[in-house]
Design a protein around this motif. Structure first.
Motif, PDB file in Angstrom:
ATOM      1  N   GLU A  59       9.341 -34.242  69.820  1.00  0.00           N
ATOM      2  CA  GLU A  59      10.248 -35.046  70.645  1.00  0.00           C
ATOM      3  C   GLU A  59       9.539 -35.546  71.905  1.00  0.00           C
ATOM      4  O   GLU A  59       9.694 -36.714  72.294  1.00  0.00           O
ATOM      5  CB  GLU A  59      11.467 -34.207  71.017  1.00  0.00           C
ATOM      6  N   ARG A  60       8.759 -34.702  72.524  1.00  0.00           N
ATOM      7  CA  ARG A  60       8.045 -35.110  73.741  1.00  0.00           C
ATOM      8  C   ARG A  60       7.033 -36.206  73.437  1.00  0.00           C
ATOM      9  O   ARG A  60       6.877 -37.153  74.217  1.00  0.00           O
ATOM     10  CB  ARG A  60       7.330 -33.898  74.346  1.00  0.00           C
ATOM     11  N   ASN A  62       7.093 -38.404  71.008  1.00  0.00           N
ATOM     12  CA  ASN A  62       7.829 -39.655  70.755  1.00  0.00           C
ATOM     13  C   ASN A  62       8.245 -40.321  72.055  1.00  0.00           C
ATOM     14  O   ASN A  62       8.126 -41.540  72.228  1.00  0.00           O
ATOM     15  CB  ASN A  62       9.057 -39.371  69.889  1.00  0.00           C
ATOM     16  N   GLU A  63       8.761 -39.530  72.986  1.00  0.00           N
ATOM     17  CA  GLU A  63       9.210 -40.082  74.269  1.00  0.00           C
ATOM     18  C   GLU A  63       8.037 -40.560  75.114  1.00  0.00           C
ATOM     19  O   GLU A  63       8.121 -41.580  75.796  1.00  0.00           O
ATOM     20  CB  GLU A  63      10.007 -39.013  75.028  1.00  0.00           C
ATOM     21  N   LEU A  64       6.936 -39.801  75.072  1.00  0.00           N
ATOM     22  CA  LEU A  64       5.787 -40.144  75.905  1.00  0.00           C
ATOM     23  C   LEU A  64       5.139 -41.450  75.470  1.00  0.00           C
ATOM     24  O   LEU A  64       4.762 -42.288  76.314  1.00  0.00           O
ATOM     25  CB  LEU A  64       4.760 -39.008  75.854  1.00  0.00           C
ATOM     26  N   GLY A  66       6.562 -43.721  73.273  1.00  0.00           N
ATOM     27  CA  GLY A  66       7.526 -44.764  72.953  1.00  0.00           C
ATOM     28  C   GLY A  66       7.452 -45.232  71.518  1.00  0.00           C
ATOM     29  O   GLY A  66       8.074 -46.240  71.154  1.00  0.00           O
ATOM     30  N   PRO A  68       8.322 -44.152  67.726  1.00  0.00           N
ATOM     31  CA  PRO A  68       9.036 -43.148  66.927  1.00  0.00           C
ATOM     32  C   PRO A  68       8.123 -42.541  65.859  1.00  0.00           C
ATOM     33  O   PRO A  68       7.355 -43.243  65.201  1.00  0.00           O
ATOM     34  CB  PRO A  68      10.178 -43.951  66.282  1.00  0.00           C
TER      35      PRO A  68
END
Length: 425
Positions: A59-60, A62-64, A66, A68
Motif C-alpha cells: 500500500e505504501r 502504491n501511494e508513494l 502513484g 497502482p
C-alpha cells in the motif's frame, strides 16, 4: 496497528534481515569471494521479496509512486533474482570449479535476467488501475498483459524449484559433511514449499479462467508456503557456512575462558612484546591468539625458575590421588608455575639449565590453567591435599625451587625430605 500489518510476514522478514546484517561485515571484508557474494545476494533478494510483499508496504509503495500495483514487478523481480542465486549456489556447492560450471551459472543468470526484463515489459502496458493488495493474481488473471505477467513469474519460480529439488535429491546421498547435509535437507523442504506455493497459485488462477472462485487458495493457502520457502532456503544456504563458524567460535570461546587463570597469573610479569590492547569487539580468534602469546611469553620468563623435581613429585602425587594422566600433568604444571612465580617474586636466583625441561612442564597450558583455579583453599589458610601439598609445604617453609644441577642434587640429607613431602602430599 495498521490493518494491513501481518505478524506472519514480520517474523521471517526480521529473521532474514538479521541474517543479512550479520553477513554484511563478511561481505565487506571478502566481497571478492564468489560464495560470499552469492550468499549476500540471496539473503538480500529474499529479504527484499518479503519486505515488498508485506501488505502494508504494498500500500505504501502504491501511494508513494502513484502507480497502482507497482509492487508486483518489484516483488517478482526480487523473487526471480532469489531463484537464480539459489540455483547457482547449489551448482557451486555440487561441482568443482571448471569452465563448464562457469558457463552453466552464467547461462542461469542471463535467463533469469531476461525474465526480470520480461516482467517489466509485461507490466507496463497492462491495464490494472485497481490496487489489489491480497488478490492481484486472481483479480487480474484474465487481464491482457497482466495475465502473462503473472504466469511468467509463477513459471520461472516453479521451474527453479523443480530443478533445485531435483539436483538436491540426486546429490543428497553423496553428502557426508553434517552441516552441509543439514543445509541440503532445509533446502529440499524450502523448495518443496515453493512448489506448493506455485500449485496453489496456479490452481486459483486456472479456476478463474474456468469461471470458478477459488481465490482462497491464492490469498490464504499460498502465502504461508512462500514465507516458509524464503526462510528455509535462506537457512539452508546459511547453515553450512554459519554452522562451522559457530562451532569454532564456541570452541575458541571456551579455550579463551579456560586460559584466563594462567593468563592472569603470568601477566604480572609484563612479558608481552605486543602492547596492543584488543577490546571485547575484536575478533575472538585474534583475542585468543594474543592471550596464548601472553602466556607463552610469561612462561618463557619463568623457565629459569622451573623445578623439574617438584614437577615430578606433584605429578606422582596427583596420580596417587587418583587423577587421570591429563589432570595429573595439568596439576604438576600448575604447581611448578606457582612455585616459579613465588621464587621470581622473592628475588631468588634462577636455576640454570632448565630450558630443556620447560617444554615438558608447560606442554598443555589449558590443563595448567584449569588446575590453577582449583586450589583456592590455600588462600584462606587451609592445608591443601594431594599434589598441591608439595608446593604448599615448600612455600610455607620459604624454600625456593630445588636446583637441578648435580652439585646440589647429590646431598644425602635432601632425599628423606623429598620422600616425606610425597608421603604427606
Amino acid at each position: 496497528m495498521d490493518p494491513h500489518f501481518r505478524i506472519p510476514y514480520a517474523v521471517p522478514t526480521a529473521l532474514l534481515a538479521t541474517a543479512l546484517l550479520v553477513k554484511l561485515p563478511t561481505f565487506v571484508r571478502a566481497w571478492r569471494d564468489p560464495d560470499v557474494r552469492a550468499t549476500t545476494v540471496l539473503l538480500a533478494s529474499a529479504t527484499a521479496v518479503l519486505v515488498v510483499i508485506t501488505p502494508v508496504n504494498i500500500e505504501r509503495l502504491n501511494e508513494l509512486t502513484g502507480v497502482p500495483n507497482i509492487a508486483s514487478p518489484w516483488a517478482y523481480s526480487f523473487l526471480t533474482a532469489f531463484c537464480a542465486t539459489g540455483l547457482t549456489m547449489i551448482i557451486r556447492w555440487r561441482e568443482e570449479p571448471s569452465e563448464r560450471r562457469r558457463r552453466r551459472m552464467r547461462r542461469i543468470y542471463w535467463v533469469y535476467a531476461g525474465v526480470v526484463v520480461a516482467l517489466w515489459v509485461t507490466f507496463l502496458p497492462a491495464h490494472a488501475p485497481e490496487p489489489r493488495i491480497y488478490d492481484l493474481d486472481t483479480y487480474y488473471a484474465s487481464t491482457p498483459w497482466m495475465r502473462e505477467h503473472i504466469l511468467l513469474y509463477l513459471t520461472a519460480h516453479m521451474v527453479s524449484s523443480l530443478v533445485a529439488a531435483s539436483m538436491l535429491w540426486k546429490w543428497f546421498p553423496e553428502v557426508e559433511n553434517r552441516w552441509l547435509k543439514s543445509g541440503v535437507v532445509l533446502l529440499q523442504l524450502g523448495f518443496a514449499s515453493g512448489l506448493l506455493f506455485d500449485a496453489a497459485k496456479l490452481t486459483a488462477v486456472g479456476a478463474r479462467w474456468s469461471g470458478h472462485d477459488w481465490d482462497a487458495l491464492s490469498t490464504g493457502a499460498a502465502p504461508p508456503f512462500a514465507l516458509m520457502e524464503a526462510a528455509l532456503v535462506a537457512l539452508g544456504f546459511l547453515v553450512p557456512q554459519v554452522g562451522p563458524f559457530l562451532q569454532r567460535w564456541i570452541r575458541d570461546q571456551r579455550e579463551h575462558r579456560r586460559l584466563r587463570p594462567l593468563w592472569r597469573a603470568v601477566r604480572v610479569l609484563g612479558a608481552s612484546a605486543a602492547p596492543a590492547r584488543l577490546g571485547f569487539w575484536a575478533p575472538l580468534d585474534l583475542r585468543l591468539m594474543q592471550r596464548r602469546q601472553h602466556i607463552h611469553d610469561g612462561l618463557r620468563l619463568l623457565t629459569p625458575y622451573f623445578d623439574q623435581s617438584l614437577h615430578q613429585q606433584a605429578y606422582e602425587a596427583a596420580r596417587a590421588a587418583g587423577h587421570d594422566e591429563s589432570r595429573a600433568r595439568g596439576t604438576a604444571g600448575a604447581v611448578t608455575v606457582r612455585a616459579a612465580l613465588a621464587a621470581r617474586s622473592s628475588g631468588a636466583p634462577p636455576t640454570p639449565d632448565t630450558a630443556a625441561t620447560s617444554t615438558h612442564i608447560t606442554a598443555d597450558i589449558e590443563s595448567i590453567s584449569r588446575e590453577l583455579r582449583r586450589p583456592d583453599d590455600a588462600a584462606v589458610g587451609q592445608r591443601p591435599k594431594g599434589a598441591w601439598g608439595c608446593i604448599d609445604m615448600r612455600l610455607r617453609r620459604g624454600a625456593r625451587p630445588a636446583p637441578t644441577h648435580p652439585q646440589q642434587t647429590d646431598h644425602p640429607a635432601a632425599e628423606p625430605q623429598t620422600e616425606s613431602k610425597i608421603t604427606h602430599a
